[in-house]
Design an enzyme around this catalytic site. Sequence first.
Site, short mmCIF file in Angstrom:
data_model
loop_
_atom_site.label_atom_id
_atom_site.label_comp_id
_atom_site.label_asym_id
_atom_site.label_seq_id
_atom_site.Cartn_x
_atom_site.Cartn_y
_atom_site.Cartn_z
CB CYS A 24 66.14 22.70 69.38
SG CYS A 24 65.25 22.69 67.81
CG HIS A 45 68.54 19.78 67.01
ND1 HIS A 45 67.71 20.07 68.06
CD2 HIS A 45 69.78 19.59 67.55
CE1 HIS A 45 68.40 20.04 69.20
NE2 HIS A 45 69.66 19.75 68.91
CD GLU A 86 71.92 18.93 71.94
OE1 GLU A 86 71.60 19.18 70.77
OE2 GLU A 86 72.58 17.92 72.26
#
Length: 314
Positions: free
Chosen positions: A130, A189, A201
Amino acid sequence: MNLRINGRHRAGAPLRADRHHRARTAGTVLGLLALAALPFTATAARAAPAVGPLTVRPAAVGAPADDTCDVLAPGASAAAESAVRAACQQIGVWYSWGGGHGPAPGPTYGQVDPTDPASNDDPSRLGFDCSGLVRYAYARAAGQDLLNGDAGQQFHTVHADQRFTAAQGSGPLLPGDLLVYGTSDNLHHIAVYLGAGKVVEARQSGTRVMVSDARLDGDYYGAVRINTGPVTGPTFQTWGEGVWTHSRASTTSPRVYAFSGSTTVRVSCQEHAESVTAEGVTNDAWSYLPDYNAWLSNIYVQGPAWLDNVPSCT
């Protein structure tokens, strides 16, 4: 202070490890694409071939780009829109645990996350985790390696223009803002906001870079808007591992955030407060870090005991 310096632990448990969406610590931001320390303590990621100052995208993997991956709302800066489009160009590229944290921004082969069986093939998958995707997107937009770090370091970056809490919802968000998930001591994240309630993402092992609905409940922590221009105010490097910041200039006040390694921080002011002794040094000076809304003992800021060119807090 739950400090781990040069491999030696002080009181308290070590930092928790991030899981599926975890982004590994990438060390100090060195600016202008200088070589950075690799963010892994086990084995270094293998980088993809590079052309020019930034690594180019590999050949498309899997499904073609989703047409909905674009700037989906007005109001963002040109740099933020460029970052969105750079991230969208990676649609279909593998999620790879630790991917994107090589010496320069770009996809790399990942590593096995011992907590996630789905990551067993990540060492053979060229891609991003991420924060690796976020790093790449803003490096392409800004022409420099602004966000070389994990999700927590990216949220607390000295390049922040504004930050937003979870309670503010999607109202103030613009394309290019970075949504983060987790808790204050474990932001695990991060995703790039597109507008219209969507993000792009690198989500987890076994999937590819994708467009998703922005998840603004559960463990959504907040968002940060990036300013790609010059940093205002004096900046310094921290040293040590697992060094905690506190809500006040005292080791007995609540902890706010722990630096897992040397980190660039912005200091707005300093004051004399609780005396701290660590690693054979005693100092009563504390620095206020506005990007963390927290205090840090000057023992762990590289420089003199009382920092030069930093005013006293009032």
